[in-house]
Design a protein around this motif. Structure first.
Motif, PDB file in Angstrom:
ATOM      1  N   ARG A   1      -3.070 -29.313  40.521  1.00  0.00           N
ATOM      2  CA  ARG A   1      -1.968 -28.490  39.612  1.00  0.00           C
ATOM      3  C   ARG A   1      -2.693 -27.280  38.688  1.00  0.00           C
ATOM      4  NH1 ARG A   1       2.391 -31.946  40.131  1.00  0.00           N
ATOM      5  NH2 ARG A   1       2.160 -33.931  40.829  1.00  0.00           N
TER       6      ARG A   1
ATOM      7  N   HIS B   1      -2.165 -28.320  47.879  1.00  0.00           N
ATOM      8  CA  HIS B   1      -2.398 -29.768  48.527  1.00  0.00           C
ATOM      9  C   HIS B   1      -3.496 -29.304  49.410  1.00  0.00           C
ATOM     10  CE1 HIS B   1      -2.059 -32.494  51.901  1.00  0.00           C
ATOM     11  NE2 HIS B   1      -1.638 -33.211  51.184  1.00  0.00           N
TER      12      HIS B   1
ATOM     13  N   PRO C   1       1.703 -27.180  43.141  1.00  0.00           N
ATOM     14  CA  PRO C   1       0.469 -27.586  43.180  1.00  0.00           C
ATOM     15  C   PRO C   1      -0.122 -27.598  44.543  1.00  0.00           C
ATOM     16  CG  PRO C   1       2.188 -29.391  43.182  1.00  0.00           C
ATOM     17  CD  PRO C   1       2.761 -28.013  42.723  1.00  0.00           C
TER      18      PRO C   1
ATOM     19  N   GLU D   1      -6.124 -37.214  50.093  1.00  0.00           N
ATOM     20  CA  GLU D   1      -5.198 -36.107  49.791  1.00  0.00           C
ATOM     21  C   GLU D   1      -5.509 -35.730  48.250  1.00  0.00           C
ATOM     22  OE1 GLU D   1      -1.115 -35.926  51.565  1.00  0.00           O
ATOM     23  OE2 GLU D   1      -1.597 -38.160  51.509  1.00  0.00           O
TER      24      GLU D   1
ATOM     25  N   LEU E   1      -4.471 -33.322  45.023  1.00  0.00           N
ATOM     26  CA  LEU E   1      -3.131 -32.090  44.426  1.00  0.00           C
ATOM     27  C   LEU E   1      -3.804 -31.658  43.271  1.00  0.00           C
ATOM     28  CD1 LEU E   1       0.156 -34.421  44.698  1.00  0.00           C
ATOM     29  CD2 LEU E   1      -0.421 -32.190  46.237  1.00  0.00           C
TER      30      LEU E   1
END
Length: 329
Positions: free
Chosen positions: A184, A192, A190, A180, A182
């Motif tokens: 930002r 995903h 954020p 995964e 993220l």
């Protein structure tokens, strides 16, 4: 010189994300495929909005099917399907040549949430016991081939090893991982996304006696029986050990490419890469297919499907909704 610099020098365009890269390590008599999945997998998983453990498991299955399905040398389909008693009772991943990938899952939401709370989100815990079927469909004019592997607390990597040991009898090693990400940088919220990577390597020497493998445990051997012992070929032992060094964080690294991965594994022996095989998020459902299916039901069966004067059909793979009037049929 970096891997990227060497590719540019040779005039090779990197495979990038969502393309399977065939390769050969000729000094070790090894052939295989590597894949780094990105936007295609992310679109599929985002569309379904499954809980994270289910998405991760389905992503792993999709990576395995991408590696296996792209090996088909004819127009057809490769399908992986599990039927089990665990929180995730069914996975279906379907590959249509030359590049179409689609998948879905069936699960008990409460059981998955309980497993996640207990920290039991590994593959054996989510799937439980049952079986996994891999089906090769060569079209209406040809017989289908199906291999079935028992799921008894093993991972999808181990499933692949069993499948090739009992059906193809080819020494095979597989590594799979899903990650995964993220991001930002997109703003306050954020972003995903899902990534996955996998490598499949097989030992294919000219002399078949070099491909000897240990027999699979029969399950009914008397207590105290001595298992058959044999010496693995040195070349295969080296290749398998190298692939097994792959870490999950490497396979799920957004900066990693299939070329870099293969160079890291086999640069001392020399690895040869071939033209990449792209993958696409592609479902096979259509208005004509759904209409044909509904025409196959009796009037009484269509009446049972009718809600407030309409028949609604939702594709479980791509979530496309089809809406019809019963009078059309």
């Amino acid at each position: 010189m970096s891997v990227q610099d060497e590719l540019e020098r040779l005039g090779v365009t990197p495979a990038g994300r969502d393309a399977v890269l065939p390769f050969a390590v000729e000094p070790l008599d090894v052939r295989g495929r590597a894949v780094m999945l990105g936007p295609v997998l992310n679109r599929i998983l985002e569309r379904h909005a499954y809980p994270a453990p289910v998405s991760r498991l389905l992503g792993e299955a999709a990576t395995l099917v991408a590696l296996l399905g792209t090996s088909l040398k004819f127009e057809g389909r490769f399908t992986l399907q599990t039927t089990t008693d665990g929180p995730v009772s069914m996975l279906v991943v379907d590959f249509q040549t030359p590049d179409g990938l689609r998948c879905c899952a069936q699960f008990d939401a409460e059981a998955v949430a309980a497993a996640e709370a207990a920290g039991q989100t590994d593959t054996p815990s989510l799937l439980g016991h049952g079986h996994l079927a891999m089906t090769v469909d060569q079209g209406a004019a040809m017989n289908r081939y199906q291999g079935i592997v028992a799921l008894d607390g093993i991972t999808l990597e181990e499933v692949a090893h069993r499948y090739f040991a009992q059906s193809e009898q080819i020494p095979t090693v597989v590594r799979l991982a899903v990650g995964e990400v993220l991001d930002r940088r997109a703003g306050d919220k954020p972003r995903h996304s899902w990534l996955a990577g996998g490598v499949l390597a097989q030992f294919l020497p000219e002399a078949p006696e070099r491909m000897r493998q240990a027999d699979l445990p029969p399950g009914d051997a008397p207590e105290g029986s001595i298992e058959h012992q044999f010496e693995e070929d040195d070349a295969w032992r080296e290749a398998r050990a190298l692939v097994e060094t792959l870490r999950d964080d490497e396979l799920g690294d957004p900066e990693m490419t299939a070329e870099r991965l293969l160079f890291r594994l086999f640069h001392e022996r020399g690895v040869r890469i071939f033209a990449p095989q792209p993958l696409a998020d592609r479902c096979r459902c259509s208005d004509d297919r759904i209409r044909g299916m509904l025409k196959g039901f009796t009037t009484e069966e269509r009446d049972d499907m009718t809600v407030e004067g309409r028949i609604e059909v939702t594709c479980r793979f791509c979530n496309t909704r089809y809406d019809y009037s019963p009078d059309e049929f």
